[in-house]
Design a protein around this motif. Sequence first.
Motif, PDB file in Angstrom:
ATOM      1  N   ILE A  77       0.833  -1.203   0.000  1.00 48.31           N
ATOM      2  CA  ILE A  77       0.000   0.000   0.000  1.00 48.31           C
ATOM      3  C   ILE A  77       0.866   1.251   0.000  1.00 48.31           C
ATOM      4  O   ILE A  77       1.847   1.333   0.743  1.00 48.31           O
ATOM      5  N   THR A  78       0.504   2.227  -0.823  1.00 50.73           N
ATOM      6  CA  THR A  78       1.145   3.538  -0.755  1.00 50.73           C
ATOM      7  C   THR A  78       0.138   4.606  -1.158  1.00 50.73           C
ATOM      8  O   THR A  78      -1.008   4.313  -1.507  1.00 50.73           O
ATOM      9  N   SER A  79       0.576   5.836  -1.116  1.00 53.77           N
ATOM     10  CA  SER A  79      -0.310   6.971  -1.379  1.00 53.77           C
ATOM     11  C   SER A  79      -0.489   7.207  -2.871  1.00 53.77           C
ATOM     12  O   SER A  79       0.443   7.021  -3.658  1.00 53.77           O
ATOM     13  N   ALA A  80      -1.682   7.658  -3.243  1.00 55.55           N
ATOM     14  CA  ALA A  80      -1.919   8.092  -4.622  1.00 55.55           C
ATOM     15  C   ALA A  80      -1.258   9.437  -4.887  1.00 55.55           C
ATOM     16  O   ALA A  80      -1.049   9.804  -6.038  1.00 55.55           O
ATOM     17  N   TYR A  81      -0.912  10.161  -3.805  1.00 66.34           N
ATOM     18  CA  TYR A  81      -0.337  11.503  -3.932  1.00 66.34           C
ATOM     19  C   TYR A  81       1.144  11.440  -3.600  1.00 66.34           C
ATOM     20  O   TYR A  81       1.568  11.637  -2.460  1.00 66.34           O
ATOM     21  N   THR A  82       1.940  11.130  -4.603  1.00 68.58           N
ATOM     22  CA  THR A  82       3.378  10.985  -4.402  1.00 68.58           C
ATOM     23  C   THR A  82       4.070  10.968  -5.747  1.00 68.58           C
ATOM     24  O   THR A  82       3.434  10.969  -6.803  1.00 68.58           O
ATOM     25  N   THR A 102      -5.875  10.553  -0.340  1.00 68.98           N
ATOM     26  CA  THR A 102      -5.486  11.365   0.806  1.00 68.98           C
ATOM     27  C   THR A 102      -6.709  11.691   1.650  1.00 68.98           C
ATOM     28  O   THR A 102      -7.854  11.585   1.196  1.00 68.98           O
ATOM     29  N   SER A 103      -6.455  12.094   2.890  1.00 67.91           N
ATOM     30  CA  SER A 103      -7.540  12.616   3.726  1.00 67.91           C
ATOM     31  C   SER A 103      -7.980  13.961   3.158  1.00 67.91           C
ATOM     32  O   SER A 103      -7.183  14.664   2.531  1.00 67.91           O
ATOM     33  N   PRO A 104      -9.231  14.353   3.370  1.00 63.77           N
ATOM     34  CA  PRO A 104      -9.684  15.664   2.890  1.00 63.77           C
ATOM     35  C   PRO A 104      -8.803  16.788   3.429  1.00 63.77           C
ATOM     36  O   PRO A 104      -8.516  16.850   4.630  1.00 63.77           O
ATOM     37  N   GLY A 105      -8.330  17.641   2.514  1.00 66.67           N
ATOM     38  CA  GLY A 105      -7.505  18.769   2.919  1.00 66.67           C
ATOM     39  C   GLY A 105      -6.138  18.392   3.443  1.00 66.67           C
ATOM     40  O   GLY A 105      -5.541  19.106   4.250  1.00 66.67           O
ATOM     41  N   SER A 106      -5.598  17.260   2.980  1.00 66.64           N
ATOM     42  CA  SER A 106      -4.311  16.784   3.472  1.00 66.64           C
ATOM     43  C   SER A 106      -3.520  16.136   2.345  1.00 66.64           C
ATOM     44  O   SER A 106      -4.092  15.615   1.397  1.00 66.64           O
ATOM     45  N   PHE A 107      -2.184  16.177   2.474  1.00 70.17           N
ATOM     46  CA  PHE A 107      -1.322  15.460   1.536  1.00 70.17           C
ATOM     47  C   PHE A 107      -1.018  14.050   2.034  1.00 70.17           C
ATOM     48  O   PHE A 107      -0.359  13.274   1.349  1.00 70.17           O
ATOM     49  N   GLU A 108      -1.457  13.703   3.243  1.00 65.86           N
ATOM     50  CA  GLU A 108      -1.214  12.374   3.808  1.00 65.86           C
ATOM     51  C   GLU A 108      -2.301  11.395   3.399  1.00 65.86           C
ATOM     52  O   GLU A 108      -3.446  11.775   3.159  1.00 65.86           O
ATOM     53  N   MET A 109      -1.950  10.125   3.375  1.00 68.41           N
ATOM     54  CA  MET A 109      -2.941   9.086   3.126  1.00 68.41           C
ATOM     55  C   MET A 109      -4.082   9.167   4.133  1.00 68.41           C
ATOM     56  O   MET A 109      -3.867   9.524   5.295  1.00 68.41           O
ATOM     57  N   LYS A 123       1.749  -6.967   2.539  1.00 70.79           N
ATOM     58  CA  LYS A 123       3.029  -7.234   3.197  1.00 70.79           C
ATOM     59  C   LYS A 123       3.726  -5.967   3.685  1.00 70.79           C
ATOM     60  O   LYS A 123       4.596  -6.038   4.561  1.00 70.79           O
ATOM     61  N   ALA A 124       3.396  -4.814   3.110  1.00 70.46           N
ATOM     62  CA  ALA A 124       4.066  -3.577   3.527  1.00 70.46           C
ATOM     63  C   ALA A 124       3.194  -2.371   3.206  1.00 70.46           C
ATOM     64  O   ALA A 124       2.324  -2.427   2.331  1.00 70.46           O
ATOM     65  N   ILE A 125       3.446  -1.290   3.941  1.00 69.60           N
ATOM     66  CA  ILE A 125       2.852   0.016   3.672  1.00 69.60           C
ATOM     67  C   ILE A 125       3.995   1.008   3.505  1.00 69.60           C
ATOM     68  O   ILE A 125       4.954   0.999   4.293  1.00 69.60           O
ATOM     69  N   ILE A 126       3.900   1.851   2.489  1.00 62.52           N
ATOM     70  CA  ILE A 126       4.912   2.884   2.245  1.00 62.52           C
ATOM     71  C   ILE A 126       4.247   4.251   2.434  1.00 62.52           C
ATOM     72  O   ILE A 126       3.719   4.834   1.489  1.00 62.52           O
ATOM     73  N   PRO A 127       4.250   4.800   3.662  1.00 54.58           N
ATOM     74  CA  PRO A 127       3.788   6.177   3.850  1.00 54.58           C
ATOM     75  C   PRO A 127       4.818   7.149   3.257  1.00 54.58           C
ATOM     76  O   PRO A 127       6.012   6.835   3.186  1.00 54.58           O
ATOM     77  N   VAL A 128       4.353   8.326   2.854  1.00 55.23           N
ATOM     78  CA  VAL A 128       5.217   9.290   2.155  1.00 55.23           C
ATOM     79  C   VAL A 128       5.269  10.599   2.938  1.00 55.23           C
ATOM     80  O   VAL A 128       4.231  11.232   3.177  1.00 55.23           O
ATOM     81  N   ASP A 129       6.474  11.021   3.309  1.00 51.06           N
ATOM     82  CA  ASP A 129       6.676  12.269   4.051  1.00 51.06           C
ATOM     83  C   ASP A 129       6.802  13.439   3.076  1.00 51.06           C
ATOM     84  O   ASP A 129       7.891  13.996   2.872  1.00 51.06           O
ATOM     85  N   ILE A 130       5.700  13.839   2.472  1.00 50.00           N
ATOM     86  CA  ILE A 130       5.740  14.867   1.425  1.00 50.00           C
ATOM     87  C   ILE A 130       6.147  16.217   2.002  1.00 50.00           C
ATOM     88  O   ILE A 130       5.629  16.652   3.026  1.00 50.00           O
ATOM     89  N   GLY A 131       7.072  16.865   1.293  1.00 54.95           N
ATOM     90  CA  GLY A 131       7.526  18.196   1.665  1.00 54.95           C
ATOM     91  C   GLY A 131       8.451  18.214   2.862  1.00 54.95           C
ATOM     92  O   GLY A 131       8.939  19.272   3.265  1.00 54.95           O
TER      93      GLY A 131
END
Length: 398
Positions: A77-82, A102-109, A123-131
């Motif tokens: 799993i990863t973010s559509a915004y990356t 992303t959550s409404p009004g957020s760049f995070e998943m 098997k894994a999640i890749i969160p993204v630390d945007i900015g």
Amino acid sequence: MSYDIKFSPPHITEEDIKAVDEALRSGWITTGPKTKLFEKEIAKFCGTSRAAALNSATAALELTLRLLGIGPGDEVITSAYTYSASCSVICHVGATPVLVDTSPGSFEMDYEKMSDAINSRTKAIIPVDIGGIMCDYSKVFEIVKKKKSLFKPNGNLQEALGRVAVIADAAHSFGAKRNEIRSGNAADFTCFSFHAIKNLTTAEGGAVTWRNLESMNNDEIYKSYMLLSLHGQNKDALAKAQLGAWEYDIIWPGYKCNMTDIMAALGLSQLERYESILERRKEIVLMYDKGLRGPSFWKANHLSNVGISSCHLYMVRLLGKSEDERNRCITQMARAGIATNVHYKPLPLLTAYRNLGFKINDFPQAYAMYQNEISLPLHTQLKDEEVKYIIKTIKKYV
């Protein structure tokens, strides 16, 4: 007065040049003593036991997936915004990418949607630390621990974790903190970029750090990264250069993504002044935050009560504006001598991911964030008067 303000040029000092010159003159320019020292300094900075230096964050992400034994039949799993790299590595290992809006009004998943996406194949999640703003890793861990009953491990490392692995795409967040935990020590594995436009650069380059894992030896994890990154060879060039130590073995037909001493020399030099780099970037963010108050702008929150980002990108949304109006603003800013950018086009807008079956209509929040987002110049060579000019100019056109 005319301006020519670059978006994110590398800041190379005379000390950096001297450090690289020293490496070139040493006669040792590939992976060697400076790379090993850089790894130690990265681990020290992040508060981890070990770090492995590689040639990119992309390599760090992919090799981590391979280290974990993730491949065909698995989902990640990863973010559509990356940027594409967060997802392309999933495809490289033959696993199936699962994108989350992303959550409404957020760049995070959206963490609730992320939770819903976890199943027995995950098997894994890749969160993204945007900015440079760290994700809520405590929330991510809370979710994966709740979903432990669904997890089906494959291999020793997955069994040692006993749950879905959390792999931070921290390409932007070297030096950031959240809840007093520094990036590099918040996820199971953290992958950094030292690309030319990053806060700290080695021209190209990256690194991976990892938290201490029960029943797994840090030295063995490090050796696995080295094998994966250097053709599966059990000795690097430095080890082979020792007296009578030429002989080697190929343990596994691996890849070629090692860091060089030339790159590491530049990184070591920049790391010496990195705290001052972070401080200057923070000063610029504060100037932007103050100058862009009001109902026309939404700004990513770099400085909050839960943490401080690495201040890598200054991402602004032009509220009430369309994609076309945002693009016209970019053109007007360029005519005024200011280079800007957009971070990012959501992956379902790109041909490669449309061809995988993703549709932007399924990711309305990511599209809403993208359509009026503009990234302003943010780097240590910006002068205060230039920041004021950027603020004045964008307010003029919005």
